[in-house]
Design an enzyme around this catalytic site. Structure first.
Site, PDB file in Angstrom:
ATOM      1  N   HIS A 105      42.480  74.269 -97.026  1.00 37.94           N
ATOM      2  CA  HIS A 105      41.730  75.021 -98.042  1.00 37.94           C
ATOM      3  C   HIS A 105      40.722  76.011 -97.453  1.00 37.94           C
ATOM      4  O   HIS A 105      40.059  76.720 -98.203  1.00 37.94           O
ATOM      5  CB  HIS A 105      40.979  74.104 -99.027  1.00 37.94           C
ATOM      6  CG  HIS A 105      41.847  73.176 -99.805  1.00 37.94           C
ATOM      7  ND1 HIS A 105      43.027  73.576-100.389  1.00 37.94           N
ATOM      8  CD2 HIS A 105      41.699  71.858-100.105  1.00 37.94           C
ATOM      9  CE1 HIS A 105      43.572  72.545-101.014  1.00 37.94           C
ATOM     10  NE2 HIS A 105      42.793  71.483-100.856  1.00 37.94           N
ATOM     11  N   HIS A 140      35.925  73.649-100.804  1.00 43.30           N
ATOM     12  CA  HIS A 140      35.689  72.518 -99.917  1.00 43.30           C
ATOM     13  C   HIS A 140      36.655  72.609 -98.745  1.00 43.30           C
ATOM     14  O   HIS A 140      37.517  73.482 -98.702  1.00 43.30           O
ATOM     15  CB  HIS A 140      35.872  71.187-100.657  1.00 43.30           C
ATOM     16  CG  HIS A 140      37.271  70.912-101.114  1.00 43.30           C
ATOM     17  ND1 HIS A 140      37.827  71.509-102.239  1.00 43.30           N
ATOM     18  CD2 HIS A 140      38.248  70.109-100.607  1.00 43.30           C
ATOM     19  CE1 HIS A 140      39.070  71.071-102.409  1.00 43.30           C
ATOM     20  NE2 HIS A 140      39.346  70.219-101.429  1.00 43.30           N
TER      21      HIS A 140
END
Length: 217
Positions: A105, A140
């Site tokens: 991510h 995150h």
């Protein structure tokens, strides 16, 4: 508990039968290394809790972190490998002793494939990137623990979908976060996905996960 490679089991089995095995069959993963947290200590961080790589089934080798400064850092020296997919790249770092850490991510990746990094080196920023698929809610880093297979080719995850890495690869090489001490904190998985605790080893202060804590040393 550190996982012994399948080859070690083969050694024990064949030894009992008096059969010879190649020397390479005794490969073993070193004890869990002294990892720092994958961000700068001393700041507020939110963690969504401990979970399996796909958040559904399998070994709980993942924990999500959202540090206040949004900067993801190497928790230990190692060699960067960029895992390529049609949607972009994600980062893994190979550490001594057969250990790998993963960072999914991330956005604004600042490291290159094959680069050696020291502990604390900036890797990129927390984000919602989905280069190989999956899902994300809120910026995150999806931080994962792995033990590397003996075969070097098996450590190359280029082009593998998130679905494959989080199921097939995780079943073979994912290492549980449960019971691991990272950066002065011991993480314990809960019975359910995305739960658990973070215990500060210096004073035994416990944070329930998901939850927010100051990542002091």
């Amino acid at each position: 508990m550190t996982k012994l490679r399948l080859a070690v089991l083969l050694v024990a089995a064949t030894a009992g039968l008096g059969l010879a095995v190649p020397a390479t069959a005794t490969a073993e993963v070193a004890p869990f290394p002294a990892l720092a947290l994958p961000f700068k200590a001393g700041q507020q961080v939110y963690s969504a809790g401990i979970h399996s790589d796909d958040g559904s089934t399998g070994v709980k080798n993942a924990i999500d972190f959202s540090p206040a400064d949004r900067t993801v850092r190497a928790p230990l020296a190692g060699t960067v490998h960029l895992q390529h997919c049609a949607g972009g790249d994600w980062v893994t770092i190979d550490h001594d002793g057969g250990w790998r850490t993963g960072y999914y991510h991330m956005e604004g990746i600042e490291v290159t494939d094959g680069e050696h990094v020291e502990a604390g080196a900036e890797l990129g920023s927390t984000g919602n990137a989905l280069p190989c698929g999956g899902s994300s809610t809120g910026a995150h880093v999806h931080f994962t623990l792995w033990t590397l297979p003996d075969a070097p080719a098996a450590a190359n995850w280029d082009g593998k979908s998130f679905a494959e890495v989080s199921t097939v690869v995780a079943a073979a090489s994912g290492e549980p976060v449960d019971g691991k001490s990272i950066g002065g904190w011991r993480f314990t998985a809960g019975a359910e996905q995305y739960t658990g605790t973070a215990t500060h080893l210096a004073d035994n202060a416990v944070t329930q996960l998901p939850g927010r804590f100051r990542a002091k040393l």
